[in-house]
Design a protein around this motif. Structure first.
Motif, PDB file in Angstrom:
ATOM      1  N   UNK A 120     -47.688 -17.861   1.593  1.00 13.62           N
ATOM      2  CA  UNK A 120     -46.602 -17.003   2.045  1.00 13.62           C
ATOM      3  C   UNK A 120     -47.181 -15.901   2.905  1.00 13.62           C
ATOM      4  N   UNK A 121     -46.407 -15.469   3.879  1.00 12.60           N
ATOM      5  CA  UNK A 121     -46.844 -14.426   4.791  1.00 12.60           C
ATOM      6  C   UNK A 121     -45.630 -13.640   5.241  1.00 12.60           C
ATOM      7  N   UNK A 122     -45.875 -12.427   5.687  1.00 11.87           N
ATOM      8  CA  UNK A 122     -44.795 -11.601   6.207  1.00 11.87           C
ATOM      9  C   UNK A 122     -44.279 -12.168   7.517  1.00 11.87           C
ATOM     10  N   UNK A 123     -42.963 -12.119   7.698  1.00 13.75           N
ATOM     11  CA  UNK A 123     -42.370 -12.734   8.877  1.00 13.75           C
ATOM     12  C   UNK A 123     -42.755 -11.978  10.140  1.00 13.75           C
ATOM     13  N   UNK A 124     -42.851 -10.655  10.028  1.00 11.93           N
ATOM     14  CA  UNK A 124     -43.121  -9.870  11.220  1.00 11.93           C
ATOM     15  C   UNK A 124     -44.597  -9.724  11.526  1.00 11.93           C
ATOM     16  N   UNK A 125     -45.462 -10.517  10.886  1.00  9.19           N
ATOM     17  CA  UNK A 125     -46.892 -10.466  11.165  1.00  9.19           C
ATOM     18  C   UNK A 125     -47.309 -11.694  11.962  1.00  9.19           C
ATOM     19  N   UNK A 126     -48.537 -11.676  12.439  1.00  9.92           N
ATOM     20  CA  UNK A 126     -49.055 -12.797  13.227  1.00  9.92           C
ATOM     21  C   UNK A 126     -49.198 -14.047  12.368  1.00  9.92           C
ATOM     22  N   UNK A 127     -49.634 -13.911  11.141  1.00  4.92           N
ATOM     23  CA  UNK A 127     -49.753 -15.063  10.253  1.00  4.92           C
ATOM     24  C   UNK A 127     -48.382 -15.660   9.949  1.00  4.92           C
ATOM     25  N   UNK A 128     -47.374 -14.803   9.787  1.00  2.00           N
ATOM     26  CA  UNK A 128     -46.035 -15.309   9.534  1.00  2.00           C
ATOM     27  C   UNK A 128     -45.486 -16.121  10.689  1.00  2.00           C
ATOM     28  N   UNK A 129     -45.734 -15.675  11.912  1.00  4.50           N
ATOM     29  CA  UNK A 129     -45.275 -16.450  13.073  1.00  4.50           C
ATOM     30  C   UNK A 129     -45.996 -17.789  13.170  1.00  4.50           C
ATOM     31  N   UNK A 130     -47.272 -17.850  12.836  1.00  2.74           N
ATOM     32  CA  UNK A 130     -47.993 -19.121  12.841  1.00  2.74           C
ATOM     33  C   UNK A 130     -47.449 -20.074  11.781  1.00  2.74           C
TER      34      UNK A 130
END
Length: 682
Positions: A120-130
């Motif tokens: 899981x990752x934050x949506x507004x972060x770079x990992x979330x977009x990936x």
């Protein structure tokens, strides 16, 4: 026409086929293999045989073994005395015996064929977009009729992994090392240019140390730093930590962390008081009289107490002191107070608000009353009384906060009004308003008693000429009723007890003579709203019961005035009294003739007053030297389970020689609290 088929039909053909199979080169084994197989057939080695095989392999081997055992034997010529073909066929028809095979199952190592961890990752972060892009590509690859991935839902048990959120992570601090050089000459020149001053500071009232401070631009740097709120807060916490190194055992005893064991074999009931610590003023001055005049514990935090320093007895004071103090102490630092308020006149009484614990009402010797907020240091008073509404110049002897909703302009239910009594014989009601001054008006005005009153009989002198100076008695104590919020009682220097109501100003409900002299203290029993005690200058402690006009129990031991007496918070039959030089503990179960113990600490200094802590296992005793002695009860009996029954039994035991009074007490009936609940009011 069919003929009967014999059982040995074509037996010779099968035996010939079996012989050819056994004679085939593939079926022949070497001599070493035969020896090894012979070794495996021995009973000693049979249990040591280890074979790595699956269950399917074992089942297949058993079936092959059965086929081999079912193979018929080769025919032999019949001789004399040998069985015929029919006998051999019967022998071969018996089912072969199945061998015993011991199967030992062992756990094999885990073989991970495929693993994909969930992330899981934050949506507004770079990992979330990936992660979103990866999921979108995965869905496109599986879109279609033939490309739909087949899934099966299954339950599993996984361990709960607690992981902190990304939001609690802070940025990494970057540090760097830098070198600097300062010579001794530069440091010498710097301190030479500063203005230096040396003062002596007194420590513990005996030692003196020299403290050197430097001035920059004419400003003392130590004074400037000490005025910062952050520095004063850090200094207060540091002093608490340092004091705990010395007073930790006493603080643990004050907090009731080490209670006596009820199963101990060497339990002794000595009713003694042990000294925990001594609260002394920071800068004691023997030339100034600063007696402890009153003590009040914070209702919400029993570790905090306010102590009033002023004048208690005028016998040893030739001249009225010109100063007074109010110190707010905390048991976490028994060395230095955490709040200090200085006044130009002696302070007589203090009282915390039960609804707003940060508010402290202070009564002064010149008749003034003020309210302070102790939560913020160095804050001026919230409200001060003015001469327009309180024109009395006599000392304010007692203050009690009340709960009264019928007042005009009553807006905030949390800030309640309070009553203040003075030696001018007046009861004044004050209320906080949106103003720097208190709103007050005279609620009661006492007149001197005349004639014969209810209570104890005394020889009252005939009234002298009425003078304005002695027309009104002095109010010494104010006590609230534990059940009725509108009822309160006032003790006077005539030894009389007045009963008033906040709903009926300028008139009293009841008047009773309780002592032949000034009445100093009154308190209701924590287990009975109808039983109370009074003490005064006639050397007596009297216990009264509502509905009976005479005292039911009278306690007298020392030939000296009783300054204060209070019921125990843990035992219904125990009360504590304070005379000039001793602290006495009375137990009505044992005796009403003398106290069970008397404690004297600093006997050459007279005691003034005392207060119980909230738990009732410790008490604070003040003296005329300005010291507040914190004492704890040691070797006390265990509290009874039925407190009211124990109190009633002790009262009837004390009245065993007075049958008439015993019958009056019995006619009163149940005199405890409704539903048997213990109720106390500050």
């Amino acid at each position: 026409m069919s003929r009967e088929l014999r059982k040995d039909y074509r037996t010779a053909d099968f035996e010939l086929l079996s012989k050819r199979i056994l004679d085939h080169p593939i079926m022949k084994s070497s001599e070493n293999d035969q020896q090894h197989m012979e070794k495996l057939r021995t009973p000693e080695y049979r249990t040591k045989c280890v074979m790595r095989a699956s269950l399917d392999d074992i089942a297949l081997g058993i079936n092959l073994y059965k086929l081999q055992m079912d193979r018929p034997h080769s025919p032999l010529p019949e001789g004399p005395g040998e069985p015929g073909p029919s006998a051999r066929s019967a022998a071969s028809a018996r089912p072969p015996s199945t061998p015993f095979i011991k199967v030992l199952l062992r756990k094999t190592p885990i073989v991970v064929l495929f693993e994909r961890r969930s992330m899981t990752a934050l949506v507004d972060s770079e990992e979330g977009r990936q992660v979103l892009e990866d999921n979108r590509k995965y869905e496109e690859l599986l879109s279609g009729v033939d490309k739909t991935r087949r899934t099966v839902d299954a339950d599993t048990q996984t361990m709960t992994v607690l992981m902190k959120s990304r939001l609690v992570n802070t940025e990494r601090l970057t540090t760097a090392q830098m070198g600097s050089y300062v010579s001794n000459f530069e440091m010498y020149d710097t301190y030479t240019d500063l203005e230096k001053s040396t003062t002596s500071v007194q420590v513990q009232g005996a030692q003196e140390i020299q403290v050197t401070t430097y001035h920059v631009g004419g400003v003392d740097q130590f004074v400037k730093i000490n005025s910062l709120p952050a520095f004063r807060l850090a200094l207060m916490l540091t002093m608490r930590i340092l004091a705990s190194n010395v007073f930790e055992p006493q603080q643990r005893r004050y907090r009731n962390m080490e209670l006596p064991d009820p199963l101990a074999e060497d339990v002794k009931f000595k009713y003694r008081l042990g000294l925990l610590w001594r609260l002394s003023p920071p800068a004691p001055d023997t030339e100034k009289h600063q007696a402890v005049s009153d003590v009040s514990f914070c209702p919400s935090n029993g570790d905090i107490m306010a102590v009033a320093y002023g004048v208690y007895s005028h016998a040893r004071v030739g001249k009225l002191p010109r100063s007074g103090w109010v110190y707010v102490w905390n048991i976490k630092n028994p060395v230095n107070p955490e709040r200090c308020f200085h006044y130009q006149v002696p302070v007589v009484t203090v009282e915390f608000s039960p609804t707003q614990p940060q508010l402290l009402a202070i009564g002064l010797h010149n008749g003034s009353v003020e309210v302070r907020d102790i939560s913020v240091p160095d804050r001026p008073p919230l409200s001060i009384s003015q001469r327009k509404t309180s024109p009395h110049f006599e000392p304010v002897t007692s203050i009690k906060w009340i709960h009264f909703e019928g007042d005009v302009g009553y807006t905030d239910p949390n800030i309640t009004p309070f009553l203040a009594t003075s030696q001018a014989g007046a009861v004044t009601k004050y209320r906080l308003i949106n103003s720097p001054h208190l709103l007050g008006f005279e609620h009661q005005r006492l007149e001197r008693a005349e004639g014969e009153l209810e209570g104890i009989p005394i020889d009252r002198p005939p009234p002298a000429a009425s003078l304005l100076a002695n027309r009104h008695p002095q109010c010494l104590e104010l006590v609230l009723d534990p059940v009725h919020r509108d009822i309160y009682y006032v003790l006077t220097d005539e030894g009389t007890l007045y009963k008033f109501s906040t709903n009926y100003p300028l008139q009293h409900l009841e008047l009773r003579q309780v002592h032949d002299g000034p009445a100093a203290c009154m308190e209701f029993s924590p287990w009975s709203p109808r039983m109370y005690l009074t003490c005064g200058s006639d050397w007596c402690i009297r216990i009264w019961l509502a509905g009976i006009l005479v005292p039911i129990v009278t306690l007298q031991h020392h030939l000296s005035p009783v300054h204060c007496a209070r019921w125990s918070r843990t035992h219904s039959t125990i009360l504590v009294s304070l005379s000039r030089t001793t602290v006495d503990i009375w137990d009505l179960r044992n005796s009403t003739m003398k106290p069970v113990s008397s404690t004297s600490i600093d006997a050459d200094i007279f005691y003034t007053t005392f207060k119980f802590t909230h738990c009732g296992r410790s008490l604070a005793v003040g003296n005329e030297a300005g010291n507040l002695l914190m004492m704890s009860f040691e070797d006390m009996p265990f509290p009874p389970h039925f407190q009211y029954k124990q109190l009633k039994r002790a009262i009837f035991k004390a009245l065993s020689m007075q049958p008439d009074l015993r019958q009056q007490v019995k006619s009163v009936g149940y005199f405890g609290y409704p539903e048997g609940k213990k109720v106390t009011r500050a």
